[in-house]
Design an enzyme around this catalytic site. Structure first.
Site, PDB file in Angstrom:
ATOM      1  N   TRP A 156       0.803  -1.060  -0.186  1.00  0.00           N
ATOM      2  CA  TRP A 156       0.305   0.118   0.307  1.00  0.00           C
ATOM      3  C   TRP A 156       0.898   1.175  -0.470  1.00  0.00           C
ATOM      4  O   TRP A 156       0.927   2.281  -0.865  1.00  0.00           O
ATOM      5  CB  TRP A 156      -0.761  -0.230   0.904  1.00  0.00           C
ATOM      6  CG  TRP A 156      -2.349  -0.734   0.955  1.00  0.00           C
ATOM      7  CD1 TRP A 156      -2.179  -2.110   1.755  1.00  0.00           C
ATOM      8  CD2 TRP A 156      -3.251  -1.166   0.323  1.00  0.00           C
ATOM      9  NE1 TRP A 156      -3.498  -3.584   1.314  1.00  0.00           N
ATOM     10  CE2 TRP A 156      -4.054  -2.265   0.057  1.00  0.00           C
ATOM     11  CE3 TRP A 156      -3.323   0.176  -1.123  1.00  0.00           C
ATOM     12  CZ2 TRP A 156      -4.397  -2.372  -0.742  1.00  0.00           C
ATOM     13  CZ3 TRP A 156      -4.483  -0.790  -2.053  1.00  0.00           C
ATOM     14  CH2 TRP A 156      -5.501  -2.002  -2.134  1.00  0.00           C
ATOM     15  N   ASP A 176      -1.097   6.706   6.606  1.00  0.00           N
ATOM     16  CA  ASP A 176      -2.318   5.624   6.248  1.00  0.00           C
ATOM     17  C   ASP A 176      -2.399   4.821   6.720  1.00  0.00           C
ATOM     18  O   ASP A 176      -1.616   3.585   7.971  1.00  0.00           O
ATOM     19  CB  ASP A 176      -1.941   5.212   5.071  1.00  0.00           C
ATOM     20  CG  ASP A 176      -2.643   4.115   4.121  1.00  0.00           C
ATOM     21  OD1 ASP A 176      -3.744   4.023   5.158  1.00  0.00           O
ATOM     22  OD2 ASP A 176      -2.454   3.800   3.186  1.00  0.00           O
ATOM     23  N   LYS A 184     -12.119  -1.561   7.774  1.00  0.00           N
ATOM     24  CA  LYS A 184     -11.523  -2.201   8.762  1.00  0.00           C
ATOM     25  C   LYS A 184     -12.652  -2.562   9.618  1.00  0.00           C
ATOM     26  O   LYS A 184     -12.614  -3.226  10.569  1.00  0.00           O
ATOM     27  CB  LYS A 184      -9.941  -1.695   8.504  1.00  0.00           C
ATOM     28  CG  LYS A 184      -9.236  -1.781   7.550  1.00  0.00           C
ATOM     29  CD  LYS A 184      -9.293  -2.811   6.111  1.00  0.00           C
ATOM     30  CE  LYS A 184      -8.404  -3.071   5.229  1.00  0.00           C
ATOM     31  NZ  LYS A 184      -8.727  -3.390   4.015  1.00  0.00           N
TER      32      LYS A 184
END
Length: 360
Positions: free
Chosen positions: A100, A171, A195
């Site tokens: 990511w 992030d 999440k």
């Protein structure tokens, strides 16, 4: 009967929250309609979004000089939106510790000068870079990190030492709200909801006020943090149901005792699973350096990859879902977010031990 869902995202949500949302789906608080049907500018929804922000601020201890934005497009849109808003003709540093952060780095390169401050790709993203292997520009507009890599299962528990005055952009998609964090150490935090926060599509951005107003002239208004902050996240119609459900989850976490209590539950779940992996005599293996093993995403491999299909088939028989590893790394991955119960982890460990006893 509900399954134990170990999916990396969209992920398991608290059953009590889903039941509350079900009960209010057709009629929210006696108003004769559901959240998805009401005007986002009416007093009812205004109260919902204001309560959600207040509860998130309470959970995370967000200082008053930070704006909380409820946006759309997920965390991936932020890979572009961040440099649009913060680069301001300068350069930015990126630390790449997994898939990511690598994608964020690649996307940011479209918008200006971006440096690679350090990477662990040569080691297959199984550890964090040592301080000596990081090189930050003291004049950078910001330094970007991913504090938990969902695919590779690497989590930062300590921040890299960036030069004074360089804002850290993080992030936190796959571990936000899993433990207390000092928001004041960051210039900007962003997290996709799917999440620990709520349904996919919503993204939370927490941004320090002095970083607003720096967007490139070509930035669309809907992507300008300053414009969205001025309009209370409602320049356009926001993801109303996602914000409502996130608000229910924030209240649920506060009722559990806040993030300190949540962290203890997450430590217990992670310890139980990692102990099973490490105690399997090599039948299961987690490749990540022990110091940075994620509490949320636990990848593991079987000693014989030919057994993967049989393991997943037995998992399905026991109503354990979402365990297949990401295609880029293979093996298995158990995502044990806040809403995963200790009973779910115990059920997985029982399968692992029974399977190993028969197949080793």
């Amino acid at each position: 009967m509900r399954i134990f869902n170990f999916s990396a995202g969209p992920a398991v949500l608290p059953e009590a929250v889903l039941e509350a949302a079900r009960d209010e789906l057709l009629d929210w608080h006696g108003c004769g309609m559901g959240i998805m049907e009401m005007s986002h500018r009416g007093k009812d929804f205004t109260g919902v979004i204001e309560a959600a922000e207040a509860d998130l601020r309470a959970l995370m201890g967000i200082p008053a000089n930070y704006k909380v934005l409820f946006l759309q497009g997920g965390a991936t849109l932020q890979f572009a939106q961040i440099p649009m808003n913060l680069l301001a003709g300068g350069s930015a540093d990126y630390v790449v510790t997994g898939s990511w952060s690598k994608k964020a780095f690649k996307e940011a390169q479209r918008y200006g000068a971006v440096r690679l401050a350090g990477t662990t790709e040569a080691g297959k993203f199984t550890a964090l870079p040592a301080a000596a292997d990081l090189s930050f520009d003291p004049s950078a507009a910001y330094a970007h990190i991913c504090t938990n890599e969902t695919i590779h299962g690497v989590e930062m528990f300590d921040l890299p030492a960036v030069p004074a005055g360089v804002p850290i952009v993080a992030d936190m998609s796959s571990h936000i709200l899993s433990r207390p964090m000092d928001v004041s150490k960051y210039g900007l935090i962003y997290a996709g909801a799917q999440k620990n926060i709520g349904p996919a599509g919503l993204v939370i951005v927490i941004v320090r006020e002095d970083l607003l107003g720096k967007a490139a002239p070509t930035t669309p208004s809907v992507l300008d943090y300053a414009v969205m902050a001025e309009n209370g996240s409602m320049l356009n119609t926001p993801p109303t149901f996602g914000i409502y459900l996130a608000g229910l989850i924030f209240k649920h976490l506060l009722a559990q005792g806040g993030l300190a209590a949540v962290e203890q539950a997450n430590i217990a779940k992670a310890r139980l699973l990692y102990d099973a992996i490490d105690g399997s005599g090599g039948f299961y293996r987690n490749p990540v350096d022990v110091a940075c093993r994620s509490r949320m995403n636990v990848p593991f491999t079987l000693a014989d990859g030919a057994l993967d299909a049989a393991f997943l088939a037995e998992a399905a028989e026991r109503r354990l879902s979402g365990l297949k590893g990401h295609k880029s790394v293979g093996g298995m991955r158990a995502s044990i977010y806040n809403a995963m119960s200790i009973d779910g982890v115990r059920a997985l460990v029982e399968l692992m031990q029974d399977f190993a006893a028969r197949k080793a």
